[in-house]
Design a protein around this motif. Structure first.
Motif, short mmCIF file in Angstrom:
data_model
loop_
_atom_site.label_atom_id
_atom_site.label_comp_id
_atom_site.label_asym_id
_atom_site.label_seq_id
_atom_site.Cartn_x
_atom_site.Cartn_y
_atom_site.Cartn_z
N ARG A 174 -23.45 1.61 6.86
CA ARG A 174 -23.18 1.56 5.42
C ARG A 174 -21.70 1.72 5.07
N TYR A 175 -20.92 2.25 6.00
CA TYR A 175 -19.52 2.55 5.70
C TYR A 175 -18.55 1.72 6.55
N ARG A 176 -17.47 1.33 5.93
CA ARG A 176 -16.28 0.85 6.61
C ARG A 176 -15.33 2.04 6.68
N VAL A 177 -15.20 2.64 7.84
CA VAL A 177 -14.46 3.89 8.00
C VAL A 177 -13.04 3.58 8.46
N ILE A 178 -12.07 3.99 7.67
CA ILE A 178 -10.66 3.73 7.96
C ILE A 178 -10.01 5.07 8.29
N LEU A 179 -9.43 5.15 9.48
CA LEU A 179 -8.91 6.43 9.99
C LEU A 179 -7.44 6.26 10.38
N PRO A 180 -6.51 6.65 9.52
CA PRO A 180 -5.10 6.59 9.89
C PRO A 180 -4.60 7.89 10.50
N GLU A 181 -3.59 7.79 11.36
CA GLU A 181 -2.86 8.97 11.82
C GLU A 181 -1.55 9.04 11.05
N GLN A 182 -1.28 10.21 10.50
CA GLN A 182 -0.15 10.39 9.59
C GLN A 182 1.18 10.30 10.34
N ARG A 183 2.25 10.21 9.60
CA ARG A 183 3.59 10.10 10.19
C ARG A 183 3.83 11.19 11.25
N GLY A 184 4.26 10.76 12.41
CA GLY A 184 4.60 11.69 13.48
C GLY A 184 3.42 12.28 14.21
N ALA A 185 2.21 11.94 13.82
CA ALA A 185 1.01 12.57 14.39
C ALA A 185 0.27 11.61 15.31
N GLY A 186 -0.36 12.17 16.34
CA GLY A 186 -1.22 11.37 17.22
C GLY A 186 -0.49 10.20 17.83
N ARG A 187 -1.02 8.99 17.60
CA ARG A 187 -0.44 7.78 18.17
C ARG A 187 0.54 7.09 17.23
N SER A 188 0.78 7.68 16.05
CA SER A 188 1.82 7.15 15.18
C SER A 188 3.18 7.52 15.75
N THR A 189 4.14 6.64 15.54
CA THR A 189 5.46 6.84 16.16
C THR A 189 6.56 6.82 15.10
N PRO A 190 7.69 7.50 15.40
CA PRO A 190 7.92 8.37 16.56
C PRO A 190 7.18 9.70 16.42
N ARG A 191 6.58 10.15 17.50
CA ARG A 191 5.78 11.37 17.47
C ARG A 191 6.67 12.58 17.14
N GLY A 192 6.18 13.40 16.22
CA GLY A 192 6.88 14.63 15.86
C GLY A 192 8.09 14.43 14.97
N GLU A 193 8.31 13.22 14.48
CA GLU A 193 9.49 12.94 13.66
C GLU A 193 9.39 13.60 12.28
N LEU A 194 10.44 14.33 11.88
CA LEU A 194 10.45 15.03 10.61
C LEU A 194 11.21 14.27 9.52
N ARG A 195 12.05 13.34 9.89
CA ARG A 195 12.79 12.58 8.89
C ARG A 195 11.84 11.68 8.11
N ASP A 196 12.08 11.58 6.81
CA ASP A 196 11.22 10.77 5.95
C ASP A 196 9.75 11.13 6.15
N ASN A 197 9.49 12.42 6.21
CA ASN A 197 8.12 12.88 6.45
C ASN A 197 7.82 14.01 5.47
N THR A 198 7.28 13.65 4.31
CA THR A 198 6.87 14.60 3.29
C THR A 198 5.49 14.18 2.77
N THR A 199 4.89 15.03 1.98
CA THR A 199 3.60 14.71 1.37
C THR A 199 3.67 13.39 0.62
N TRP A 200 4.78 13.15 -0.05
CA TRP A 200 4.87 11.96 -0.91
C TRP A 200 5.06 10.70 -0.08
N HIS A 201 5.69 10.82 1.09
CA HIS A 201 5.68 9.69 2.02
C HIS A 201 4.25 9.40 2.48
N LEU A 202 3.49 10.46 2.78
CA LEU A 202 2.12 10.26 3.27
C LEU A 202 1.21 9.66 2.19
N VAL A 203 1.42 10.08 0.94
CA VAL A 203 0.65 9.51 -0.17
C VAL A 203 0.88 8.00 -0.25
#
Length: 329
Positions: free
Chosen positions: A67-96
């Motif tokens: 019944r669902y189309r499940v969309i699962l993103p990894e946030q900036r710097g997290a998991g397989r998103s790159t660059p891992r652990g990057e803090l530049r340009d990484n705020t709540t509003w970037h994630l929004v």
């Protein structure tokens, strides 16, 4: 309502993604996104916690895959998103805005927002900024990043319940700096001394893990302190907590509830949640009386505790009935 005679609902069977994406969102950040379930199903975005923790396969299993189309993103710097652990340009509003970029890239008119812990924070922030793109919210283990919540976990509060683990947590910080443990950790996690940073990351993420369920889960402790993920995850988490979630006021998410009160919402909270105490969910529910609040007895923070899982599955099933008609474009 669940009665004593009803068996607890369990996770749906394990599934694999039917598609994965790498989405460039600027500033050098590329996000990993996967899709699972039914490509023609009801869109739902899974907003993971942390911040900085990334995805696990079990996260696909809270939704009926037919019944669902499940969309699962990894946030900036997290998991397989790159660059891992990057803090530049990484705020709540970037994630929004990243969530908006993903929605547009995948051609989703509007979606159900599902998030727990930090995922509840980001889910609320996203919905309040883009209410027309949200069909409803399922939020678990509410975290609003208020000073009282940060102090409870990292300065004065939770140590009364976890004294032996608290000693392990503060051990890397000299006594002279313990009047502001968060700042002391942040300095080391983002400093040049990698040995000190790694030692602090291990202690920080163990503290997170032991408080993320009603009783410590050895598997979760091992996952959160794994060699290849512990320092990037701790860096991002400290970055967000020290900056108060990048909110302009302590009550920003509570004050923004009026923008989303028309949306159907369910709030699920463990009665004995150690890291996100129930008062936060209670405060949100009082500002949002239309939302359905489930205070789960005998449960802590983890989405995998039986009572929490039960309510999450019941909620996604209810929303599947509610949202079975496609949202207008």
């Amino acid at each position: 309502m669940t009665t004593a005679a009803e068996p607890l609902r369990e996770l749906y069977p394990a599934i694999e993604p039917y598609a994965t994406h790498r989405i460039d969102v600027g500033g050098g950040h590329r996000l990993y996104v996967e899709e699972a379930g039914n490509p023609a199903g009801i869109p739902v975005v899974f907003v993971h916690g942390g911040p900085g923790s990334g995805l696990a396969p079990v996260m696909r299993r809270f939704f009926d895959p037919g019944r669902y189309r499940v969309i699962l993103p990894e946030q900036r710097g997290a998991g397989r998103s790159t660059p891992r652990g990057e803090l530049r340009d990484n705020t709540t509003w970037h994630l929004v805005e990243d969530l908006e970029s993903i929605r547009e890239r995948l051609g989703v008119p509007a979606w159900l927002v599902f998030g727990g812990s930090w995922g509840s924070t980001l889910g609320l922030a996203y919905a309040q900024n883009h209410p027309a793109r949200v069909t409803g919210l399922i939020l678990r283990g509410i975290y609003l990043v208020r000073r009282s919540e940060r102090d409870w976990i990292y300065q004065s509060g939770l140590h009364h319940l976890q004294p032996e683990e608290w000693e392990r947590f503060i051990d890397p910080i000299p006594a002279a700096e313990r009047d502001d443990i968060l700042a002391a950790y942040h300095r080391r996690l983002t400093g040049e001394d990698l040995e000190a940073a790694r030692r602090c990351a291990d202690a920080w993420m163990r503290w997170e893990a032991v408080n993320s369920s009603l009783t410590p889960d050895p598997g979760l402790i091992a996952t959160l302190t794994a060699d290849d993920t512990v320092l990037p995850a701790a860096r991002i988490l400290a970055h967000y907590v020290v900056n108060g979630g990048f909110f302009t006021s302590e009550t920003q998410l509570l004050d923004g509830v009026d923008r989303i009160r028309h949306l159907p919402a369910t709030i699920i909270q463990g009665r004995y949640d150690l890291c996100c105490p129930p008062v936060t969910a209670w405060d949100l529910a009082r500002r949002w009386p239309e939302a359905l609040l489930h205070m789960v007895a005998g449960a802590g923070h983890s989405s995998l505790e039986p009572g929490i899982t039960d309510q999450l599955i019941r909620s996604t099933d209810r929303f599947a009935d509610l949202l079975r008609e496609p949202a207008p474009t």
